[in-house]
Design a protein around this motif. Structure first.
Motif, PDB file in Angstrom:
ATOM      1  N   VAL A  24       0.837  -1.204   0.000  1.00 33.89           N
ATOM      2  CA  VAL A  24       0.000   0.000   0.000  1.00 33.89           C
ATOM      3  C   VAL A  24       0.873   1.256   0.000  1.00 33.89           C
ATOM      4  O   VAL A  24       0.636   2.207  -0.750  1.00 33.89           O
ATOM      5  CB  VAL A  24      -0.942   0.006   1.225  1.00 33.89           C
ATOM      6  N   VAL A  25       1.901   1.258   0.848  1.00 27.68           N
ATOM      7  CA  VAL A  25       2.769   2.438   0.951  1.00 27.68           C
ATOM      8  C   VAL A  25       3.556   2.660  -0.331  1.00 27.68           C
ATOM      9  O   VAL A  25       3.648   3.785  -0.839  1.00 27.68           O
ATOM     10  CB  VAL A  25       3.727   2.296   2.153  1.00 27.68           C
ATOM     11  N   LEU A  26       4.131   1.591  -0.875  1.00 32.10           N
ATOM     12  CA  LEU A  26       5.022   1.728  -2.025  1.00 32.10           C
ATOM     13  C   LEU A  26       4.293   1.998  -3.337  1.00 32.10           C
ATOM     14  O   LEU A  26       4.905   2.488  -4.291  1.00 32.10           O
ATOM     15  CB  LEU A  26       5.876   0.473  -2.164  1.00 32.10           C
ATOM     16  N   THR A  27       3.008   1.678  -3.383  1.00 33.01           N
ATOM     17  CA  THR A  27       2.241   1.942  -4.612  1.00 33.01           C
ATOM     18  C   THR A  27       1.526   3.282  -4.572  1.00 33.01           C
ATOM     19  O   THR A  27       0.933   3.693  -5.564  1.00 33.01           O
ATOM     20  CB  THR A  27       1.210   0.828  -4.855  1.00 33.01           C
ATOM     21  N   ALA A  28       1.585   3.979  -3.437  1.00 34.69           N
ATOM     22  CA  ALA A  28       0.971   5.302  -3.333  1.00 34.69           C
ATOM     23  C   ALA A  28       1.952   6.358  -3.836  1.00 34.69           C
ATOM     24  O   ALA A  28       3.169   6.175  -3.753  1.00 34.69           O
ATOM     25  CB  ALA A  28       0.586   5.596  -1.887  1.00 34.69           C
ATOM     26  N   PRO A  29       1.452   7.463  -4.368  1.00 38.60           N
ATOM     27  CA  PRO A  29       2.349   8.532  -4.818  1.00 38.60           C
ATOM     28  C   PRO A  29       3.179   9.077  -3.657  1.00 38.60           C
ATOM     29  O   PRO A  29       2.680   9.214  -2.547  1.00 38.60           O
ATOM     30  CB  PRO A  29       1.381   9.596  -5.351  1.00 38.60           C
ATOM     31  N   TYR A  30       4.431   9.378  -3.920  1.00 43.00           N
ATOM     32  CA  TYR A  30       5.283   9.942  -2.878  1.00 43.00           C
ATOM     33  C   TYR A  30       6.292  10.881  -3.507  1.00 43.00           C
ATOM     34  O   TYR A  30       6.602  10.799  -4.704  1.00 43.00           O
ATOM     35  CB  TYR A  30       5.986   8.850  -2.076  1.00 43.00           C
ATOM     36  N   GLU A  31       6.805  11.801  -2.691  1.00 40.27           N
ATOM     37  CA  GLU A  31       7.716  12.822  -3.192  1.00 40.27           C
ATOM     38  C   GLU A  31       9.176  12.460  -2.996  1.00 40.27           C
ATOM     39  O   GLU A  31      10.020  12.784  -3.828  1.00 40.27           O
ATOM     40  CB  GLU A  31       7.422  14.162  -2.509  1.00 40.27           C
ATOM     41  N   ASP A  32       9.515  11.814  -1.887  1.00 38.39           N
ATOM     42  CA  ASP A  32      10.906  11.492  -1.623  1.00 38.39           C
ATOM     43  C   ASP A  32      10.998  10.189  -0.829  1.00 38.39           C
ATOM     44  O   ASP A  32      10.072   9.818  -0.103  1.00 38.39           O
ATOM     45  CB  ASP A  32      11.587  12.628  -0.851  1.00 38.39           C
ATOM     46  N   PRO A  33      12.120   9.481  -0.945  1.00 42.36           N
ATOM     47  CA  PRO A  33      12.293   8.189  -0.264  1.00 42.36           C
ATOM     48  C   PRO A  33      12.236   8.296   1.253  1.00 42.36           C
ATOM     49  O   PRO A  33      11.775   7.360   1.915  1.00 42.36           O
ATOM     50  CB  PRO A  33      13.680   7.730  -0.732  1.00 42.36           C
ATOM     51  N   ILE A  34      12.708   9.402   1.815  1.00 46.21           N
ATOM     52  CA  ILE A  34      12.712   9.553   3.272  1.00 46.21           C
ATOM     53  C   ILE A  34      11.285   9.530   3.806  1.00 46.21           C
ATOM     54  O   ILE A  34      11.006   8.938   4.859  1.00 46.21           O
ATOM     55  CB  ILE A  34      13.434  10.854   3.683  1.00 46.21           C
ATOM     56  N   HIS A  35      10.366  10.148   3.083  1.00 41.77           N
ATOM     57  CA  HIS A  35       8.968  10.153   3.507  1.00 41.77           C
ATOM     58  C   HIS A  35       8.393   8.738   3.468  1.00 41.77           C
ATOM     59  O   HIS A  35       7.604   8.356   4.329  1.00 41.77           O
ATOM     60  CB  HIS A  35       8.155  11.078   2.606  1.00 41.77           C
ATOM     61  N   VAL A  36       8.814   7.954   2.492  1.00 34.21           N
ATOM     62  CA  VAL A  36       8.360   6.562   2.399  1.00 34.21           C
ATOM     63  C   VAL A  36       8.870   5.771   3.599  1.00 34.21           C
ATOM     64  O   VAL A  36       8.141   4.982   4.212  1.00 34.21           O
ATOM     65  CB  VAL A  36       8.847   5.920   1.088  1.00 34.21           C
ATOM     66  N   ILE A  37      10.150   5.984   3.945  1.00 38.46           N
ATOM     67  CA  ILE A  37      10.729   5.300   5.108  1.00 38.46           C
ATOM     68  C   ILE A  37       9.975   5.677   6.377  1.00 38.46           C
ATOM     69  O   ILE A  37       9.678   4.822   7.219  1.00 38.46           O
ATOM     70  CB  ILE A  37      12.223   5.655   5.244  1.00 38.46           C
ATOM     71  N   ALA A  38       9.648   6.963   6.514  1.00 40.40           N
ATOM     72  CA  ALA A  38       8.928   7.428   7.702  1.00 40.40           C
ATOM     73  C   ALA A  38       7.562   6.753   7.800  1.00 40.40           C
ATOM     74  O   ALA A  38       7.138   6.323   8.885  1.00 40.40           O
ATOM     75  CB  ALA A  38       8.776   8.940   7.663  1.00 40.40           C
ATOM     76  N   ARG A  39       6.880   6.638   6.684  1.00 39.53           N
ATOM     77  CA  ARG A  39       5.550   6.017   6.690  1.00 39.53           C
ATOM     78  C   ARG A  39       5.633   4.532   6.996  1.00 39.53           C
ATOM     79  O   ARG A  39       4.859   3.998   7.797  1.00 39.53           O
ATOM     80  CB  ARG A  39       4.867   6.263   5.352  1.00 39.53           C
ATOM     81  N   LEU A  40       6.584   3.853   6.364  1.00 38.74           N
ATOM     82  CA  LEU A  40       6.714   2.413   6.576  1.00 38.74           C
ATOM     83  C   LEU A  40       7.093   2.085   8.012  1.00 38.74           C
ATOM     84  O   LEU A  40       6.523   1.167   8.614  1.00 38.74           O
ATOM     85  CB  LEU A  40       7.770   1.842   5.625  1.00 38.74           C
ATOM     86  N   THR A  41       8.048   2.810   8.562  1.00 40.80           N
ATOM     87  CA  THR A  41       8.484   2.510   9.930  1.00 40.80           C
ATOM     88  C   THR A  41       7.368   2.757  10.936  1.00 40.80           C
ATOM     89  O   THR A  41       7.239   2.021  11.916  1.00 40.80           O
ATOM     90  CB  THR A  41       9.719   3.340  10.294  1.00 40.80           C
ATOM     91  N   ALA A  42       6.556   3.786  10.696  1.00 44.99           N
ATOM     92  CA  ALA A  42       5.437   4.055  11.604  1.00 44.99           C
ATOM     93  C   ALA A  42       4.421   2.921  11.559  1.00 44.99           C
ATOM     94  O   ALA A  42       3.995   2.399  12.598  1.00 44.99           O
ATOM     95  CB  ALA A  42       4.774   5.378  11.230  1.00 44.99           C
TER      96      ALA A  42
END
Length: 207
Positions: A24-42
């Motif tokens: 779900v996280v990786l297929t959603a639009p995102y601006e930068d990898p750090i934001h993806v890491i923040a979402r996944l870790t949470a």
């Protein structure tokens, strides 16, 4: 150690949940990898903590399912559940270049709950310290460790209010269901403890 069949099945379910969240996280639009890491870790961190909490009323069952002590299984999920939520604000702070992300905000009331993930992190550490200090505070360590449930409450409210991925119905249903199961496990555990104390009370009354 080879897991029993039931343990392998449960482990597969847990891994599937982690994979689902990642998808779900990786297929959603995102601006930068750090934001993806923040979402996944949470999300992964909450998942680990929720599983650790949900397992608490099932000591004997967990030993049969995994073929090892309840504490080893519980502590494995708890360790992941402490590490990943710590990485969440670290990633956000790096991305925003703003260490104020670690500072809780207590007013106004609405902003406190929107940013409740901040105090949740500190409550998580205090709850963990309760386990380490159980020999020194035998009468109170369970109360301190119980702050884990408050931390999960703060985290789920924080996620529902401002979590990017909670706009996805899969994440919303999954994580709110997990929290409902945490509450159910808490109630069941308290009921079990009450039942254990009841015979001792009756025995003391007779004497």
């Amino acid at each position: 150690m080879t897991l029993p069949r039931a343990g392998m099945l449960l482990a597969a379910v847990v891994l599937a949940l982690y994979a689902l969240v990642a998808a779900v996280v990786l297929t959603a639009p995102y601006e930068d990898p750090i934001h993806v890491i923040a979402r996944l870790t949470a999300l992964w961190g909450f998942l680990a903590l929720a599983i650790a909490a949900i397992l608490t009323p099932f000591l004997r069952e967990i030993m049969k399912v995994f073929g090892r002590s309840f504490l080893s299984v519980h502590h494995t999920f708890a360790a992941v559940g402490i590490l990943l939520p710590t990485m969440h604000p670290v990633a956000l702070a790096i991305g925003a270049m703003n260490p104020a992300i670690f500072i809780p905000v207590f007013s106004p009331w609405g902003r406190f709950w929107a940013l409740a993930g901040r105090p949740a992190l500190y409550l998580l550490y205090i709850a963990f310290a309760g386990v380490l200090l159980r020999r020194y505070i035998p009468r109170y360590w369970r109360w301190v460790h119980g702050l884990m449930y408050v931390a999960l409450l703060f985290a789920i409210v924080h996620g529902n209010l401002i979590g990017d991925d909670f706009e996805n119905p899969i994440i919303w249903v999954l994580f709110n269901t997990l929290f409902a199961l945490v509450v159910a496990a808490f109630v069941l555990k308290r009921w079990q403890m009450t039942r254990k104390k009841a015979p001792a009370r009756r025995s003391g009354a007779r004497t």
